[in-house]
Design a protein around this motif. Structure first.
Motif, PDB file in Angstrom:
ATOM      1  N   VAL A 109       0.946  -1.234  -0.064  1.00  0.00           N
ATOM      2  CA  VAL A 109       0.069   0.005   0.025  1.00  0.00           C
ATOM      3  C   VAL A 109       0.847   1.353   0.022  1.00  0.00           C
ATOM      4  CG1 VAL A 109      -1.767   1.360   1.444  1.00  0.00           C
ATOM      5  CG2 VAL A 109      -1.794  -1.243   1.268  1.00  0.00           C
ATOM      6  N   ALA A 110       0.378   2.388  -0.721  1.00  0.00           N
ATOM      7  CA  ALA A 110       0.985   3.618  -0.658  1.00  0.00           C
ATOM      8  C   ALA A 110      -0.050   4.273   0.346  1.00  0.00           C
ATOM      9  CB  ALA A 110       1.043   4.072  -2.141  1.00  0.00           C
ATOM     10  N   ILE A 111       0.564   4.579   1.380  1.00  0.00           N
ATOM     11  CA  ILE A 111      -0.397   5.407   2.617  1.00  0.00           C
ATOM     12  C   ILE A 111      -0.153   6.933   2.302  1.00  0.00           C
ATOM     13  CG2 ILE A 111       1.651   5.262   4.078  1.00  0.00           C
ATOM     14  CD1 ILE A 111      -2.231   4.966   5.150  1.00  0.00           C
ATOM     15  N   GLY A 112      -1.156   7.459   2.163  1.00  0.00           N
ATOM     16  CA  GLY A 112      -1.198   8.951   1.699  1.00  0.00           C
ATOM     17  C   GLY A 112      -2.012   9.641   2.779  1.00  0.00           C
ATOM     18  N   GLY A 113      -1.663  11.163   2.875  1.00  0.00           N
ATOM     19  CA  GLY A 113      -2.566  11.749   3.700  1.00  0.00           C
ATOM     20  C   GLY A 113      -2.342  13.163   3.464  1.00  0.00           C
ATOM     21  N   TRP A 114      -3.405  14.146   3.680  1.00  0.00           N
ATOM     22  CA  TRP A 114      -3.332  15.589   3.620  1.00  0.00           C
ATOM     23  C   TRP A 114      -3.619  16.050   4.990  1.00  0.00           C
ATOM     24  CZ3 TRP A 114      -8.137  18.281   1.171  1.00  0.00           C
ATOM     25  CH2 TRP A 114      -7.874  19.599   0.928  1.00  0.00           C
ATOM     26  N   MET A 119       0.236  13.518   9.098  1.00  0.00           N
ATOM     27  CA  MET A 119       0.663  13.066  10.103  1.00  0.00           C
ATOM     28  C   MET A 119       0.196  11.645  10.468  1.00  0.00           C
ATOM     29  SD  MET A 119      -0.221  16.326  12.975  1.00  0.00           S
ATOM     30  CE  MET A 119      -0.509  17.983  12.283  1.00  0.00           C
ATOM     31  N   VAL A 120      -1.129  11.357  10.310  1.00  0.00           N
ATOM     32  CA  VAL A 120      -1.685   9.832  10.311  1.00  0.00           C
ATOM     33  C   VAL A 120      -0.701   8.960   9.400  1.00  0.00           C
ATOM     34  CG1 VAL A 120      -3.505   8.634  10.027  1.00  0.00           C
ATOM     35  CG2 VAL A 120      -3.929  10.773  10.957  1.00  0.00           C
ATOM     36  N   ALA A 121      -0.570   9.323   8.299  1.00  0.00           N
ATOM     37  CA  ALA A 121       0.328   8.512   7.313  1.00  0.00           C
ATOM     38  C   ALA A 121       1.652   8.565   7.956  1.00  0.00           C
ATOM     39  CB  ALA A 121       0.391   9.212   5.990  1.00  0.00           C
ATOM     40  N   GLN A 122       2.268   9.417   8.441  1.00  0.00           N
ATOM     41  CA  GLN A 122       3.544   9.229   8.834  1.00  0.00           C
ATOM     42  C   GLN A 122       3.341   8.103  10.174  1.00  0.00           C
ATOM     43  OE1 GLN A 122       5.952  12.900   9.455  1.00  0.00           O
ATOM     44  NE2 GLN A 122       4.164  13.720   8.647  1.00  0.00           N
ATOM     45  N   VAL A 136       2.918   9.043   0.798  1.00  0.00           N
ATOM     46  CA  VAL A 136       2.739  10.153  -0.010  1.00  0.00           C
ATOM     47  C   VAL A 136       2.109  11.189   0.908  1.00  0.00           C
ATOM     48  CG1 VAL A 136       1.409  11.253  -2.173  1.00  0.00           C
ATOM     49  CG2 VAL A 136       2.389   8.786  -2.109  1.00  0.00           C
ATOM     50  N   LEU A 137       2.705  12.330   1.322  1.00  0.00           N
ATOM     51  CA  LEU A 137       2.160  13.210   2.144  1.00  0.00           C
ATOM     52  C   LEU A 137       1.887  14.715   1.305  1.00  0.00           C
ATOM     53  CD1 LEU A 137       5.079  12.661   5.031  1.00  0.00           C
ATOM     54  CD2 LEU A 137       2.939  11.642   4.630  1.00  0.00           C
ATOM     55  N   ILE A 138       0.711  15.115   1.797  1.00  0.00           N
ATOM     56  CA  ILE A 138       0.498  16.605   1.017  1.00  0.00           C
ATOM     57  C   ILE A 138       0.128  17.474   2.051  1.00  0.00           C
ATOM     58  CG2 ILE A 138      -1.171  17.473  -0.475  1.00  0.00           C
ATOM     59  CD1 ILE A 138      -1.893  14.290  -1.582  1.00  0.00           C
ATOM     60  N   GLY A 139       0.706  18.607   1.779  1.00  0.00           N
ATOM     61  CA  GLY A 139       0.376  19.642   2.716  1.00  0.00           C
ATOM     62  C   GLY A 139       0.472  19.504   4.208  1.00  0.00           C
ATOM     63  N   THR A 140       1.300  19.067   4.492  1.00  0.00           N
ATOM     64  CA  THR A 140       1.543  18.337   6.060  1.00  0.00           C
ATOM     65  C   THR A 140       2.838  18.823   6.480  1.00  0.00           C
ATOM     66  OG1 THR A 140       0.984  16.580   7.689  1.00  0.00           O
ATOM     67  CG2 THR A 140       2.505  16.079   5.752  1.00  0.00           C
ATOM     68  N   THR A 141       3.087  18.413   7.803  1.00  0.00           N
ATOM     69  CA  THR A 141       4.225  18.879   8.582  1.00  0.00           C
ATOM     70  C   THR A 141       5.244  17.831   9.104  1.00  0.00           C
ATOM     71  OG1 THR A 141       5.052  20.152  10.590  1.00  0.00           O
ATOM     72  CG2 THR A 141       3.140  18.935  10.961  1.00  0.00           C
ATOM     73  N   PRO A 142       6.532  17.890   9.213  1.00  0.00           N
ATOM     74  CA  PRO A 142       7.192  16.634   9.670  1.00  0.00           C
ATOM     75  C   PRO A 142       7.171  16.811  11.385  1.00  0.00           C
ATOM     76  CG  PRO A 142       8.432  18.509   8.961  1.00  0.00           C
ATOM     77  CD  PRO A 142       7.144  18.752   8.774  1.00  0.00           C
ATOM     78  N   PRO A 143       7.376  15.536  11.835  1.00  0.00           N
ATOM     79  CA  PRO A 143       7.559  15.795  13.380  1.00  0.00           C
ATOM     80  C   PRO A 143       8.394  16.374  13.662  1.00  0.00           C
ATOM     81  CG  PRO A 143       7.608  13.337  12.426  1.00  0.00           C
ATOM     82  CD  PRO A 143       7.657  14.410  11.488  1.00  0.00           C
TER      83      PRO A 143
END
Length: 296
Positions: A109-114, A119-122, A136-143
């Motif tokens: 699976v490619a886990i993605g999140g906006w 954050m959930v995807a990470q 695949v992370l979209i418009g989010t923040t790193p920890p």
């Protein structure tokens, strides 16, 4: 890892993001609502703050499906059409994503999140990597700590009970750009085109209580997740806008040499929803990443 099939145009009569029926699966003590379009490698997308399946731009979802992927969106437990106890804790929302993958027996699976979903995807990548091939992370923040803070404008706008075009433009686009304002109008119209089978909106007052009223750092205080990203072999892509008022892309560039699998794409004159302003281009970038970036 085999390549995904080449993109094909959606045949007439095929389910699209605007007309696909909602499905349900029982997992634990709740029922999760989800939608799936396309065929191929699964891309599971976790939604944003105050988001349900209905806040995704169908042009982006359809473009991703046309690239040869199975695109799956869902409502978090207790929100939208899903039952169960509601929360906006990313760690708990990650359990929803994990349980949905298990219930549907999704693998590779490619886990993605906006936004919040990013954050959930990470967290899914860090805690439940067995089924994950890419993130695949979209418009989010790193920890971790932020080098550039969020803007107060987001906090003042995100709590407005009903978003109109003005609020959508402020939150997800770049109001200073005529091109971005025009893209916002088109995107809002596409989202509104779905007829029936809508997910109830997230209660605005409850969401506001969970957001807070002022910027803070870190926005995602998760040292263990940051440490996992520093050692993962799973490829990570972040797609951002050059002026994101809640999750500035500069915070990702600050980690450029610390995260070994990180790739960054930033769109010009755009904000917190670059995939809504550039749906086809964002889908094409994601598709290229998924096809041609193996485990490191």
């Amino acid at each position: 890892m085999p390549n995904s099939p080449a993109p094909t145009k959606t045949p007439v009569g095929t389910a699209t993001a605007s007309n696909v029926a909602t499905r349900f699966v029982d997992s634990g003590n709740r029922r999760l609502a989800y939608r799936r379009i396309g065929h191929g490698k699964p891309v599971l997308l976790c939604t944003r703050f105050r988001g349900t399946m209905d806040v995704w731009d169908p042009a982006f979802l359809d473009a991703l499906a046309d690239e040869g992927f199975e695109v799956i969106t869902f409502d978090y437990a207790g929100l939208g059409q899903s039952t169960g106890e509601r929360t906006l804790d990313p760690a708990q929302l990650a359990i929803d994503a994990r349980d949905l993958m298990e219930a549907l027996d999704l693998r590779d699976v490619a886990i993605g999140g906006w936004s919040l979903g990013g954050m959930v995807a990470q967290i899914v990548l860090a805690r439940y990597p067995q089924r994950i091939s890419h993130a695949v992370l979209i418009g989010t923040t790193p920890p971790g700590p932020n080098v550039k803070p969020a803007e107060q404008l987001f906090y003042d706008t995100a709590v407005i009970p009903e978003y109109g075009l003005k609020e959508e433009t402020i939150l997800f686009f770049e109001p200073r750009s005529a091109a971005s304002r025009a893209a916002a109008e088109l995107s809002v119209a596409r989202i509104a085109a779905r007829q029936g089978d809508h997910s109830p909106p997230v209660p605005a007052d409850w969401a506001a209580e969970n957001l807070g009223s002022t910027p803070r750092s870190p926005l995602f205080p998760a040292d263990a997740i940051l440490e996992a990203l520093k050692h993962t072999r799973i490829p990570v892509l972040h797609v951002g806008g050059d002026h994101d008022i809640i999750f500035p892309v500069e915070n990702w560039y600050a980690l450029n040499q610390a995260l070994p699998t990180l790739q960054l794409v930033s769109f010009p004159q755009s904000g917190h929803g670059p995939h809504h302003q550039y749906p086809e281009a964002a889908a094409a970038h994601i598709a290229t990443f998924l096809r041609h970036t193996p485990l490191s």
